[in-house]
Design an enzyme around this catalytic site. Sequence first.
Site, PDB file in Angstrom:
ATOM      1  N   HIS A  98       0.833  -1.205   0.000  1.00 25.25           N
ATOM      2  CA  HIS A  98       0.000   0.000   0.000  1.00 25.25           C
ATOM      3  C   HIS A  98       0.868   1.255   0.000  1.00 25.25           C
ATOM      4  O   HIS A  98       1.941   1.285   0.596  1.00 25.25           O
ATOM      5  CB  HIS A  98      -0.937   0.037   1.220  1.00 25.25           C
ATOM      6  CG  HIS A  98      -0.235  -0.122   2.532  1.00 25.25           C
ATOM      7  ND1 HIS A  98       0.162  -1.350   3.021  1.00 25.25           N
ATOM      8  CD2 HIS A  98       0.152   0.786   3.463  1.00 25.25           C
ATOM      9  CE1 HIS A  98       0.755  -1.187   4.184  1.00 25.25           C
ATOM     10  NE2 HIS A  98       0.777   0.108   4.472  1.00 25.25           N
ATOM     11  N   HIS A 100       0.913   5.254   1.151  1.00 26.06           N
ATOM     12  CA  HIS A 100       0.301   6.252   2.013  1.00 26.06           C
ATOM     13  C   HIS A 100       0.332   7.595   1.282  1.00 26.06           C
ATOM     14  O   HIS A 100       1.358   7.953   0.696  1.00 26.06           O
ATOM     15  CB  HIS A 100       1.120   6.452   3.295  1.00 26.06           C
ATOM     16  CG  HIS A 100       1.165   5.262   4.211  1.00 26.06           C
ATOM     17  ND1 HIS A 100       0.429   5.192   5.358  1.00 26.06           N
ATOM     18  CD2 HIS A 100       1.883   4.107   4.145  1.00 26.06           C
ATOM     19  CE1 HIS A 100       0.692   4.044   5.980  1.00 26.06           C
ATOM     20  NE2 HIS A 100       1.580   3.368   5.269  1.00 26.06           N
TER      21      HIS A 100
HETATM   22  P1  5GP Z   1       2.079   0.285   7.345  1.00 20.74           P
HETATM   23  O1  5GP Z   1       2.770   0.513   8.644  1.00 20.74           O
HETATM   24  O2  5GP Z   1       1.839  -1.198   7.096  1.00 20.74           O
HETATM   25  O3  5GP Z   1       2.739   0.980   6.196  1.00 20.74           O
HETATM   26  O4  5GP Z   1       0.676   1.002   7.482  1.00 20.74           O
HETATM   27  C1  5GP Z   1      -0.525   0.361   7.747  1.00 20.74           C
HETATM   28  C2  5GP Z   1      -1.571   1.439   7.915  1.00 20.74           C
HETATM   29  O5  5GP Z   1      -2.844   0.825   7.873  1.00 20.74           O
HETATM   30  C3  5GP Z   1      -1.484   2.185   9.245  1.00 20.74           C
HETATM   31  O6  5GP Z   1      -1.281   3.576   8.980  1.00 20.74           O
HETATM   32  C4  5GP Z   1      -2.811   1.905   9.927  1.00 20.74           C
HETATM   33  O7  5GP Z   1      -3.330   3.019  10.593  1.00 20.74           O
HETATM   34  C5  5GP Z   1      -3.705   1.472   8.766  1.00 20.74           C
HETATM   35  N1  5GP Z   1      -4.718   0.506   9.138  1.00 20.74           N
HETATM   36  C6  5GP Z   1      -4.523  -0.641   9.836  1.00 20.74           C
HETATM   37  N2  5GP Z   1      -5.690  -1.302   9.974  1.00 20.74           N
HETATM   38  C7  5GP Z   1      -6.638  -0.563   9.347  1.00 20.74           C
HETATM   39  C8  5GP Z   1      -8.048  -0.733   9.162  1.00 20.74           C
HETATM   40  O8  5GP Z   1      -8.665  -1.701   9.606  1.00 20.74           O
HETATM   41  N3  5GP Z   1      -8.677   0.229   8.462  1.00 20.74           N
HETATM   42  C9  5GP Z   1      -8.039   1.319   7.950  1.00 20.74           C
HETATM   43  N4  5GP Z   1      -8.765   2.201   7.281  1.00 20.74           N
HETATM   44  N5  5GP Z   1      -6.710   1.510   8.116  1.00 20.74           N
HETATM   45  C10 5GP Z   1      -6.021   0.583   8.809  1.00 20.74           C
END
Ligand code: 5GP
Length: 135
Positions: A98, A100
């Site tokens: 993903h 951001h």
């Molecule tokens: P990573 O650290 O993997 O790059 O970011 C994962 C992101 O996913 C985090 O910013 C977290 O807030 C978001 N996230 C995790 N679980 C959920 C969810 O159930 N729904 C939404 N909308 N965002 C999520």
Amino acid sequence: MDCIFCKIVNGEIPSAKLFENAYCFSFLDINPAAKGHALVVPKEHFETLLDLNDENAIGLIKAVKRVAKGVVLATKADGYNIIMNNRKAAGQEVMHAHFHIIPRFENDALRISPSTKKYGDNELQEYKEKIMKNV
Ligand code: 5GP
Ligand code: ZN
């Protein structure tokens, strides 16, 4: 597969959906770095950028651009960060690739990427050559 983003893509878990096309799905991050922080994910489950095929990668970056435009216009942001954490060591917590999109504002004091390292003698050239051979 027990993947939270797969469940969001197929509607098993609710999300604040922003955009969807054949390849991608975009929704608001539930725990935003700034209000309007959006995520863009491929619909198919891939763990990191390097696992995407070119067609999906192109589809994804086009969607990132489109959603980023929406985020910036809607929040009247002064700037924006596009970030992708790949693998645990880089801070990836959800193992479904993903991007951001984080809206930024003058003096918002968010620290995203402090850069403090320096190259030693010849190191810059060594890294350049090592990486070029693997591109
Ligand atoms: P990573 O650290 O993997 O790059 O970011 C994962 C992101 O996913 C985090 O910013 C977290 O807030 C978001 N996230 C995790 N679980 C959920 C969810 O159930 N729904 C939404 N909308 N965002 C999520
Ligand atoms: Zn997934």
